[in-house]
Design a protein around this motif. Structure first.
Motif, PDB file in Angstrom:
ATOM      1  N   UNK A 234      -6.784  25.372  -0.688  1.00 46.19           N
ATOM      2  CA  UNK A 234      -7.686  24.546   0.125  1.00 46.19           C
ATOM      3  C   UNK A 234      -7.420  23.063  -0.084  1.00 46.19           C
ATOM      4  N   UNK A 235      -7.077  22.663  -1.295  1.00 46.61           N
ATOM      5  CA  UNK A 235      -6.807  21.249  -1.549  1.00 46.61           C
ATOM      6  C   UNK A 235      -5.679  20.730  -0.671  1.00 46.61           C
ATOM      7  N   UNK A 236      -4.643  21.535  -0.503  1.00 46.84           N
ATOM      8  CA  UNK A 236      -3.548  21.129   0.376  1.00 46.84           C
ATOM      9  C   UNK A 236      -4.027  21.005   1.820  1.00 46.84           C
ATOM     10  N   UNK A 237      -4.829  21.961   2.259  1.00 47.82           N
ATOM     11  CA  UNK A 237      -5.317  21.934   3.642  1.00 47.82           C
ATOM     12  C   UNK A 237      -6.177  20.706   3.905  1.00 47.82           C
ATOM     13  N   UNK A 238      -7.039  20.355   2.962  1.00 46.68           N
ATOM     14  CA  UNK A 238      -7.904  19.187   3.151  1.00 46.68           C
ATOM     15  C   UNK A 238      -7.065  17.923   3.262  1.00 46.68           C
ATOM     16  N   UNK A 239      -6.044  17.800   2.415  1.00 48.95           N
ATOM     17  CA  UNK A 239      -5.161  16.632   2.525  1.00 48.95           C
ATOM     18  C   UNK A 239      -4.454  16.599   3.875  1.00 48.95           C
ATOM     19  N   UNK A 240      -3.885  17.732   4.289  1.00 46.99           N
ATOM     20  CA  UNK A 240      -3.134  17.761   5.547  1.00 46.99           C
ATOM     21  C   UNK A 240      -4.048  17.431   6.731  1.00 46.99           C
ATOM     22  N   UNK A 241      -5.321  17.750   6.609  1.00 49.58           N
ATOM     23  CA  UNK A 241      -6.281  17.457   7.680  1.00 49.58           C
ATOM     24  C   UNK A 241      -6.752  16.009   7.674  1.00 49.58           C
ATOM     25  N   UNK A 242      -6.353  15.255   6.681  1.00 45.78           N
ATOM     26  CA  UNK A 242      -6.910  13.918   6.497  1.00 45.78           C
ATOM     27  C   UNK A 242      -6.138  12.846   7.251  1.00 45.78           C
ATOM     28  N   UNK A 243      -6.739  11.671   7.440  1.00 40.47           N
ATOM     29  CA  UNK A 243      -5.998  10.539   8.018  1.00 40.47           C
ATOM     30  C   UNK A 243      -4.803  10.135   7.159  1.00 40.47           C
ATOM     31  N   UNK A 244      -4.906  10.355   5.852  1.00 34.59           N
ATOM     32  CA  UNK A 244      -3.821   9.957   4.949  1.00 34.59           C
ATOM     33  C   UNK A 244      -2.536  10.743   5.197  1.00 34.59           C
ATOM     34  N   UNK A 245      -2.625  11.899   5.853  1.00 33.93           N
ATOM     35  CA  UNK A 245      -1.453  12.740   6.088  1.00 33.93           C
ATOM     36  C   UNK A 245      -0.844  12.504   7.465  1.00 33.93           C
ATOM     37  N   UNK A 246      -1.016  11.319   8.001  1.00 38.52           N
ATOM     38  CA  UNK A 246      -0.608  11.041   9.385  1.00 38.52           C
ATOM     39  C   UNK A 246       0.901  11.102   9.602  1.00 38.52           C
ATOM     40  N   UNK A 247       1.707  10.978   8.544  1.00 37.58           N
ATOM     41  CA  UNK A 247       3.166  11.052   8.698  1.00 37.58           C
ATOM     42  C   UNK A 247       3.715  12.423   8.321  1.00 37.58           C
TER      43      UNK A 247
END
Length: 264
Positions: A234-247
């Motif tokens: 889940x931690x990976x999914x939350x990051x990928x869903x975040x604005x920080x993962x835009x690239x």
């Protein structure tokens, strides 16, 4: 890093238990309004109540739908037509001899594990593109690389998700919408816990110890030498869903404990 998903809505398919629930809870904890989905009304209600208790102030809604059918996918889309985040998680696995797997069995697993993601993405991604922001995540598996001889049909669906996610990312290139796949390895989800509990060899063992023994016997290339917790996926999914993962888009992101031998 502070991930803030306030004013975002996330739909997580198959999210009453296991990895799906953990992802939904993580997204809710980051401030997103979360839509839980499942086939059984009592399980959806129980998951909503559980999350409300675990995440203070959580905005949680539920949709009861069988996402292994076109009608079920349409029901979810009708209920939540404009999410910002779509997590295609629903799926199942189990032993099936590929030489004996029937057409109907193939159709069932393809409908649930693959076509649910096709249908939901086809319906919901255009709106994300129009709004200029969106996140789509497909739950694949290390079994997409290491096709299990005892679950070829499952492996096929997870490999198909890699192709779908990469191709869809190219289709929406430059739109502000990112599309990625996550590849968990052995994970102590409810399904794996139940499978391990049914094995007489695990009598008296904790789920965690049974998971260690399973990994040693069946995934000897694991570097962490244990099954992951659902929260780690889940931690990976939350990051990928975040604005920080835009690239980050068009990627196959592993949370496999090092099971896959490839270095890239």
């Amino acid at each position: 890093m502070k991930i803030d998903l306030s004013n975002r809505t996330a739909v997580v398919s198959g999210s009453t238990k296991g990895i799906g629930y953990a992802i939904a809870r993580g997204l809710a904890g980051a401030g997103a309004a979360v839509v839980i989905s499942g086939r059984k009304p009592d399980e959806v209600e129980a998951a909503m109540a559980k999350m409300t208790g675990e995440v203070g102030g959580a905005d949680v809604r539920g949709v009861v739908a069988d996402l292994g059918t076109a009608d079920g996918c349409a029901k979810l889309v009708d209920a939540e037509p404009a999410p910002d985040i779509l997590v295609n998680n629903v799926g199942f696995f189990g032993p099936s001899d590929v030489l004996e797997t029937t057409d109907d069995e193939w159709r069932t697993i393809l409908d649930v594990n693959f076509m649910s993601g096709v249908r939901l993405s086809r319906a919901l991604v255009p709106g994300m593109v129009d709004r200029g922001w969106g996140r789509v995540i497909f739950l694949s598996s290390e079994s997409a690389h290491n096709i299990p001889g005892e679950m070829v049909n499952y492996g096929v669906t997870k490999t198909a998700y890699l192709a779908l996610s990469r191709g869809l990312a190219k289709r929406v290139a430059g739109s502000g919408v990112t599309i990625n796949a996550i590849l968990p390895g052995p994970t102590l989800s409810d399904a794996l816990r139940d499978q391990l509990a049914e094995d007489p060899a695990n009598a008296g063992k904790s789920p965690e110890q049974a998971g260690v023994d399973f990994v040693r016997a069946n995934r000897p290339t694991s570097i962490i030498h244990r099954a992951a917790a659902v929260e780690e996926v889940a931690n990976m999914a939350v990051y990928v869903a975040s604005p920080q993962a835009s690239a980050t888009t068009g990627a196959a992101l592993r949370v496999d404990g090092g099971v896959i031998e490839d270095i890239i």
